[in-house]
Design a protein around this motif. Structure first.
Motif, PDB file in Angstrom:
ATOM      1  N   THR A   1       4.382  23.037 -21.394  1.00 38.41           N
ATOM      2  CA  THR A   1       5.809  22.812 -21.600  1.00 38.41           C
ATOM      3  C   THR A   1       6.052  21.311 -21.691  1.00 38.41           C
ATOM      4  OG1 THR A   1       6.371  24.802 -20.345  1.00 38.41           O
ATOM      5  CG2 THR A   1       8.125  23.185 -20.691  1.00 38.41           C
ATOM      6  N   LEU A   2       6.547  20.892 -22.832  1.00 37.11           N
ATOM      7  CA  LEU A   2       6.818  19.467 -23.043  1.00 37.11           C
ATOM      8  C   LEU A   2       8.314  19.203 -22.878  1.00 37.11           C
ATOM      9  CD1 LEU A   2       4.574  18.699 -26.159  1.00 37.11           C
ATOM     10  CD2 LEU A   2       3.943  18.828 -23.747  1.00 37.11           C
ATOM     11  N   PRO A   3       8.676  18.007 -22.366  1.00 36.45           N
ATOM     12  CA  PRO A   3       7.805  16.843 -22.149  1.00 36.45           C
ATOM     13  C   PRO A   3       7.134  16.792 -20.786  1.00 36.45           C
ATOM     14  CG  PRO A   3      10.071  16.230 -21.803  1.00 36.45           C
ATOM     15  CD  PRO A   3      10.103  17.676 -22.224  1.00 36.45           C
ATOM     16  N   ALA A   4       7.415  17.757 -19.872  1.00 36.01           N
ATOM     17  CA  ALA A   4       6.902  17.662 -18.502  1.00 36.01           C
ATOM     18  C   ALA A   4       5.376  17.585 -18.469  1.00 36.01           C
ATOM     19  CB  ALA A   4       7.394  18.859 -17.692  1.00 36.01           C
ATOM     20  N   GLU A   5       4.698  18.328 -19.335  1.00 34.61           N
ATOM     21  CA  GLU A   5       3.236  18.363 -19.319  1.00 34.61           C
ATOM     22  C   GLU A   5       2.636  17.563 -20.469  1.00 34.61           C
ATOM     23  OE1 GLU A   5       1.618  22.346 -17.605  1.00 34.61           O
ATOM     24  OE2 GLU A   5       3.307  22.885 -18.911  1.00 34.61           O
ATOM     25  N   TRP A   6       3.373  16.625 -20.982  1.00 35.03           N
ATOM     26  CA  TRP A   6       2.895  15.795 -22.091  1.00 35.03           C
ATOM     27  C   TRP A   6       1.724  14.908 -21.650  1.00 35.03           C
ATOM     28  CZ3 TRP A   6       2.821  14.272 -27.044  1.00 35.03           C
ATOM     29  CH2 TRP A   6       2.416  12.969 -27.336  1.00 35.03           C
ATOM     30  N   THR A   7       0.686  14.828 -22.462  1.00 38.84           N
ATOM     31  CA  THR A   7      -0.393  13.859 -22.284  1.00 38.84           C
ATOM     32  C   THR A   7      -0.701  13.242 -23.634  1.00 38.84           C
ATOM     33  OG1 THR A   7      -2.075  15.572 -22.569  1.00 38.84           O
ATOM     34  CG2 THR A   7      -1.452  15.019 -20.314  1.00 38.84           C
ATOM     35  N   ALA A   8      -0.987  11.967 -23.615  1.00 37.99           N
ATOM     36  CA  ALA A   8      -1.289  11.268 -24.867  1.00 37.99           C
ATOM     37  C   ALA A   8      -2.667  11.683 -25.383  1.00 37.99           C
ATOM     38  CB  ALA A   8      -1.235   9.757 -24.636  1.00 37.99           C
ATOM     39  N   ASN A   9      -2.920  11.364 -26.645  1.00 39.36           N
ATOM     40  CA  ASN A   9      -4.224  11.624 -27.285  1.00 39.36           C
ATOM     41  C   ASN A   9      -4.641  13.092 -27.163  1.00 39.36           C
ATOM     42  OD1 ASN A   9      -4.337   8.883 -27.873  1.00 39.36           O
ATOM     43  ND2 ASN A   9      -5.500   8.408 -26.002  1.00 39.36           N
TER      44      ASN A   9
END
Length: 429
Positions: free
Chosen positions: A266-274
Motif C-alpha cells: 500500500t503506497l505511499p506508506a510502504e513505498w521504497t525507492a529503486n
C-alpha cells in the motif's frame, strides 16, 4: 564410464523412442519424456522382422500409414492392382495402417460418398514406416474439419509442416505474411491438465505490433505488454505500473524473490525507492492482438500451458546475478509467443548463457531441420527478407529485451526487442 547430464540422458532416451517409431513401433507417453517401461513397451510393439545376413526382410517389415476424416475409404494399389482397402475410424476419422508385401511405388486413393477425394503416390524403399499424406492442402479442408483432425491427433499424418490455414486477415493485415497460420508441430504442447494438444500453429503480426516499448518489456514474458495484447477480456495479469514516486497512492505489487510470489504493497506508506511496482489487473477489453485474431478460428483454440524463464527483472541486478536466475513461470494462454528454442531449436544467443535447456519448450517439429527453420522463405521473401521476429526468450544483457531472429544467417543472434520487426504468435488446436 562417461558422465551424462540429465538433459543428455533424456535426449538419448528420446532418440531410442524415435528409432522405435522409425521401425514401426509405438511409444505412448503421458509425460514429456518416456520412461524405461514405456520404451520397453515400444520395443515389444515393433513388427516381427527377421535378419538374413545384413538384410532385414519380411512382409511385416513394411508399414504404410495414411489418415483421413470419418467415412473415408483408403485404397492401396500397386501397378493398377488393388491390394487392400480400409475405412477410417468412426466417428472422428484417423489413421489406417497398410502392410505392403514389398518395396516399390504404391498409390493410395481416398474415396468418400462414392467420389474420389484425392490420390497420392509414395515410393517404399527399405523396411520401415512410411506415411502417405493427403494430396489436399490444409486450407482445402474446413476449419471444423481441421479442428477434428488436430484434436484427434492425426494432423501429422495428413499435412506437411509449414502448410497453412488462410485466416483472411490478422490484426488488420490481409497480406500473405500476416494472414497465414503455419502448421509447425503436432502433439508437442499440452493443455492446463497436461493433455497433449493436436497441432501448433504460428502466425506473424505486421510491423505496427512489434511491441518495442522498453518500459513495458521487462518483468519476464508473463508480464510484458506483448502478452497483455494477446489476452482476452477478463484475463488477470500483473503488469508494469510505470514510473511511481513516494507520493503515489494505491495498492501495488512487488515480487518476493525469497518466496517467489507476489506481495501486496500500500503506497505511499510502504513505498521504497529503486523498486519495480506492478498492478494486478483484470483486462476490461480484449488485447489488440487477440481482438485482431481470426474470429472464425477462436472457438477452436485451446489454451496451451507454457513454462517460461522469468528472466532478469530485479531492480539494479547485474548481468552476473541475472545469469543465475532459475525461476520458471507457468502460464496457460490461447495466444502466446514462442521461445527461441521452440522456433529455432538452439537456445543459445550472445549474452543469453543461462537458458540452454529446453524448459521453454521442445523445438517445433517443423523447425527441427535447419532448412525448414527459415520461416521467412515459407511466407513472402520479397517483403520479409530483412524483418526480424521477436521471441519470448529472455536476454541477460538488458532487463527490457528479449531475443529476436536475425535473418542474415538463419539463427537467433541478437536480443534487442527494439530491433524486432514483428511478433511471432502461436496457438493450438
Amino acid at each position: 564410464m562417461a558422465n551424462f547430464t540429465r538433459n543428455q540422458f533424456i535426449d538419448a532416451m528420446n532418440q531410442i523412442k524415435v528409432n522405435i517409431e522409425n521401425k514401426g513401433g509405438q511409444v505412448n507417453i503421458s509425460a514429456s519424456n518416456p520412461t524405461p517401461a514405456e520404451l520397453a513397451t515400444g520395443v515389444n510393439s515393433i513388427p516381427n522382422i527377421t535378419v538374413t545376413n545384413t538384410y532385414i526382410s519380411s512382409e511385416s517389415g513394411y508399414v504404410l500409414k495414411a489418415a483421413e476424416l470419418n467415412g473415408v475409404t483408403l485404397t492401396l494399389s500397386k501397378d493398377g492392382t488393388t491390394i487392400s482397402s480400409q475405412t477410417t475410424p468412426s466417428p472422428n476419422g484417423g489413421v489406417v495402417t497398410f502392410n505392403p508385401t514389398s518395396g516399390g511405388e504404391y498409390t493410395i486413393t481416398a474415396t468418400a460418398n462414392g467420389a474420389t477425394k484425392w490420390t497420392n503416390t509414395i515410393f517404399i524403399g527399405d523396411v520401415g514406416v512410411y506415411n502417405c499424406k493427403s494430396a489436399l492442402k490444409m486450407r482445402e479442408y474446413t476449419l471444423e474439419e481441421i479442428n477434428t483432425i488436430c484434436k484427434n491427433h492425426y494432423a501429422q499424418y495428413m499435412f506437411d509442416y509449414w502448410d497453412y490455414i488462410d485466416m483472411g486477415s490478422f490484426v488488420g493485415s490481409t497480406n500473405a505474411n500476416s494472414r497465414y497460420a503455419y502448421f509447425v508441430s503436432a502433439d508437442t504442447e499440452v493443455d492446463e491438465n497436461d493433455n497433449p494438444l493436436g497441432a501448433t500453429f504460428v502466425c506473424f503480426t505486421p510491423s505496427n505490433y512489434k511491441m518495442n516499448n522498453q518500459s513495458y518489456n521487462f518483468g519476464g514474458y508473463a508480464h510484458t505488454l506483448a502478452r497483455q495484447q494477446m489476452q482476452p477480456s477478463g484475463t488477470e495479469m500483473y503488469v508494469n505500473a510505470g514510473t511511481l514516486s513516494s507520493s503515489t497512492s494505491g495498492t501495488y505489487y512487488v515480487y518476493d524473490w525469497i518466496l517467489n510470489t507476489w506481495e501486496e504493497k500500500t503506497l505511499p506508506a510502504e513505498w521504497t525507492a529503486n523498486t519495480y511496482y506492478y498492478q494486478k489487473v483484470n483486462l476490461t477489453a480484449d488485447g489488440a492482438i487477440y481482438a485482431g485474431f481470426s474470429e472464425a478460428i477462436k472457438p477452436y483454440v485451446v489454451a496451451s500451458k507454457q513454462k517460461r524463464w522469468r528472466g532478469w527483472y530485479k531492480y539494479g541486478e547485474t548481468s552476473t546475478e541475472a545469469n543465475e536466475d532459475q525461476v520458471v513461470e507457468t502460464i496457460a494462454d490461447k495466444l502466446w509467443m514462442p521461445s527461441a528454442m521452440q522456433m529455432n531449436g538452439e537456445p543459445f544467443v550472445t549474452g543469453w548463457t543461462k537458458y540452454k535447456t529446453d524448459i521453454e519448450g521442445s523445438p517445433f517439429k517443423g523447425c527441427e531441420n535447419k532448412s525448414e527453420n527459415d520461416f521467412y522463405y515459407k511466407t513472402d521473401p520479397a517483403t520479409l527478407s530483412s524483418q526480424n521476429a521477436w521471441y519470448c526468450s529472455p536476454s541477460l544483457s538488458y532487463y527490457y529485451n528479449f531475443c529476436y531472429w536475425n535473418n542474415g544467417n538463419g539463427i537467433v543472434t541478437s536480443y534487442n526487442a527494439n530491433n524486432s520487426y514483428r511478433l511471432a504468435v502461436c496457438f493450438c488446436l
